[in-house]
Design an enzyme around this catalytic site. Structure first.
Site, mmCIF file in Angstrom:
data_model
loop_
_atom_site.group_PDB
_atom_site.id
_atom_site.type_symbol
_atom_site.label_atom_id
_atom_site.label_comp_id
_atom_site.label_asym_id
_atom_site.label_seq_id
_atom_site.Cartn_x
_atom_site.Cartn_y
_atom_site.Cartn_z
ATOM 1 N N ASP A 128 0.834 -1.197 0.000
ATOM 2 C CA ASP A 128 0.000 0.000 0.000
ATOM 3 C C ASP A 128 0.875 1.257 0.000
ATOM 4 O O ASP A 128 1.882 1.333 0.715
ATOM 5 C CB ASP A 128 -0.878 -0.026 1.262
ATOM 6 C CG ASP A 128 -1.932 1.057 1.273
ATOM 7 O OD1 ASP A 128 -2.786 1.049 0.375
ATOM 8 O OD2 ASP A 128 -1.885 1.913 2.182
ATOM 9 N N GLU A 144 2.147 -0.253 -4.867
ATOM 10 C CA GLU A 144 1.233 0.827 -5.270
ATOM 11 C C GLU A 144 2.047 2.105 -5.398
ATOM 12 O O GLU A 144 2.493 2.669 -4.398
ATOM 13 C CB GLU A 144 0.111 1.028 -4.246
ATOM 14 C CG GLU A 144 -0.933 2.000 -4.778
ATOM 15 C CD GLU A 144 -1.802 2.671 -3.718
ATOM 16 O OE1 GLU A 144 -2.707 3.405 -4.108
ATOM 17 O OE2 GLU A 144 -1.563 2.491 -2.515
HETATM 18 C C1 NOJ Z 1 -4.249 3.189 -0.884
HETATM 19 C C2 NOJ Z 1 -5.408 2.256 -0.812
HETATM 20 O O1 NOJ Z 1 -5.603 1.660 -2.061
HETATM 21 C C3 NOJ Z 1 -6.589 3.073 -0.338
HETATM 22 O O2 NOJ Z 1 -7.786 2.354 -0.430
HETATM 23 C C4 NOJ Z 1 -6.310 3.527 1.062
HETATM 24 O O3 NOJ Z 1 -7.363 4.384 1.488
HETATM 25 C C5 NOJ Z 1 -5.000 4.293 1.147
HETATM 26 N N1 NOJ Z 1 -3.955 3.628 0.437
HETATM 27 C C6 NOJ Z 1 -4.536 4.447 2.570
HETATM 28 O O4 NOJ Z 1 -4.079 3.224 3.068
#
Ligand code: NOJ
Length: 539
Positions: free
Chosen positions: A201, A267
């Site tokens: 993440d 990500e």
């Molecule tokens: C990215 C995630 O995909 C999202 O859903 C989340 O709210 C944020 N990171 C914070 O963890």
């Protein structure tokens, strides 16, 4: 370089666990609900599922606020349910990738409770605590992705803590070696259980400017308009520090020390393709699959798509393997962004480009965004900035045409409403129709696995196709004995003549299935409105 690893030749399928299958009658999906649908995923032909967080959490950000990294939230089941899911997935040849949330925890995590208890707490330095500025204000001008200052004042200890997301999601301080050790232990816990990898993440957030300098204003805030208030700053200092690379090299070494080809998917949001490409690592020793979101945010225009595809191919470090994403739980549904006809073209593009595709659950059905009344909004971001609400793309998976679509019992209220048209747009209905998006997706996944050109062929964009079209060739390396595949996409709603001078070919698949098997002359090909064609041509 030929792709040989499962994560290069395979297709990843994202499951949002709240919305896949509810086994226990509370209207929220769970791990057992996913387990019961594994045969569907095998039928579809995907290779791995990535499951968004199911760890213990107060659910302020639906699981991205973790209060215990090594336990399952009771909403989703328990560790035994996870073990069953993993074993049954593996028994079917499906890999399982879990989410890893390194940047922040929940404010209810034992680490943060301890950290905020006093300035002398042994865990004080696990999070980012700073004194107020002389005027009592926050230590820097950093803003939270979800809006407002990224600093929250803790009244009892008189310091601010950093939260790049919600105030209930305090940022860990990865410059503290104890944090890194503890978080790497979390990885080991799941690797020892047998998971096949992690989706990391907000991977760029775990290293920030050590001086906590103010961000300057963004000179072109409209460029990141999809990020809401966050778009107003140029985020030079609050994430993306080059120290990230050292952390991801260690991360990678940890994974590589395990048998079985475990994978990391990061990500990464960076407009600059070179910065994104840097996360493969100089010696391909960092993140296996740095998520490539460039198509996800692209204006759906053939020239733009071509620029992106060529730009990504050119930016890849030597030997690096590309990947493509068209949807996820943070964005509007592709069918609502592009319309149903172009959603089919987009799926065909996703599954024929060189590189690992990640498919978001429900996009194979062309699910549109769910429509919510204000009292149905659940997403914290949507509650703060209504235009940013992410609920519409997280609606429950419609399995059939019964009440509650086979997602949950008929007498239970699902946690979010279904997307419109689910009585027709569902798995059972689309299974029956060879022209459905589901059937096309399934055929293309198989084709991509079986056809050497699609599985491993190099990519070459074809010049000179008419405006509104994008054509490329996938050719297997070698002496030309294997046929190549031509992909021709019409991103407009008008027909387009294509003259590619490749000679005759045979349609392998396409958005208009009645063409499958037809002989075509690629030197004089009429692309219908919103048509995508996959044509086998001489190598
Ligand atoms: C990215 C995630 O995909 C999202 O859903 C989340 O709210 C944020 N990171 C914070 O963890």
């Amino acid at each position: 370089m030929r792709p040989t690893r499962w994560w290069q030749t395979g297709v990843v399928y994202q499951v949002y666990p709240r919305s896949f299958g509810d086994s226990n009658g509370d209207g929220v999906g769970d791990l057992e609900g996913i387990r019961r649908h594994l045969d569907y995923l095998v039928w579809l032909g995907v290779d791995a599922i990535w499951i968004s967080p199911f760890y213990r959490s107060p659910m302020k950000d639906f699981g991205y606020d973790v209060s215990d990294h090594t336990d399952v939230d009771p909403l989703f089941g328990d560790l035994a349910a996870f073990n069953r899911l993993l074993a049954d997935a593996h028994a079917r040849g499906l890999r399982v990738i879990v989410d890893f949330v390194p940047n922040h925890t929940s404010d209810q995590h034992a680490w943060f409770i301890e950290s905020r208890s006093s300035r002398d707490s042994p865990k004080r330095g696990w999070y980012v605590w700073r004194d107020p500025k002389p005027d009592g204000g926050p230590p820097s001008n950093w803003i939270s992705v979800f809006g407002g200052s990224a600093w929250a004042l803790d009244g009892s200890t008189g310091q601010y803590y950093l939260h790049s997301f919600l105030a209930e999601q305090p940022d860990l301080d990865w410059r503290n070696p104890d944090v890194k050790h503890a978080m790497f232990d979390v990885l080991r816990f799941w690797l020892d259980r047998g998971v096949d990898g992690f989706r990391i993440d907000v991977a760029q957030f775990i290293a920030k400017d050590p001086l906590y300098r103010d961000n300057p204003p963004h000179p072109e805030p409209e460029r990141l308009a999809h990020m809401g208030a966050w778009s107003r700053q140029l985020h030079l200092y609050d994430h993306g520090h080059p120290d990230l690379h050292g952390i991801y090299r260690e991360f990678r070494a940890l994974l590589d020390a395990y048998p079985g080809d475990r994978v990391s998917i990061g990500e990464l949001h960076d407009e600059q393709i070179e910065v994104w490409a840097g996360f493969y690592g100089h010696n391909l020793d960092e993140i296996h699959i740095p998520f490539n979101f460039h198509l996800l945010f692209a204006t759906w225009d053939a020239a733009r798509i071509r620029t992106i595809v060529d730009g990504i191919e050119a930016a890849l470090p030597v030997g690096a393997w590309p990947n493509w994403v068209l949807g996820n739980h943070d964005q509007r549904r592709i069918a609502s962004r592009l319309g149903q006809a172009q959603a089919r073209v987009a799926m065909l593009l996703l599954l024929t480009l060189r590189g690992t595709p990640t498919l978001y659950y429900g996009d194979e059905l062309g699910l549109p965004d769910a429509e919510l009344r204000p009292d149905q909004v659940r997403d914290p971001w949507g509650l703060v900035e209504p235009t940013q609400g992410r609920d519409p793309g997280r609606s429950p998976m419609p399995w059939d045409g019964t009440a509650n679509a086979g997602f949950c019992a008929p007498d239970v209220e699902p946690w979010l409403p279904f997307a419109p048209g689910h009585d027709r747009r569902n798995v059972a209905a689309q299974l029956e129709e060879s022209a459905s998006l589901l059937s096309m997706t399934r055929r293309l996944i198989r084709l991509r696995r079986e056809h050497p050109a699609l599985a491993e062929g190099v990519h070459r964009t074809i010049d000179g196709s008419p405006s509104g079209t994008f054509c490329f060739l996938r050719s297997p390396d070698g002496d030309g004995t294997h046929p190549a595949v031509l992909v021709a996409l019409n991103l407009t709603a008008e027909s387009r003549p294509i003259e590619l001078h490749h000679g005759s070919g045979r349609v392998l698949d396409g958005t208009h299935p009645e063409r499958i098997g037809a002989a075509v002359d690629t030197a004089a090909l009429e692309l219908r409105p919103d048509e995508g064609l996959v044509v086998e041509v001489a190598g």
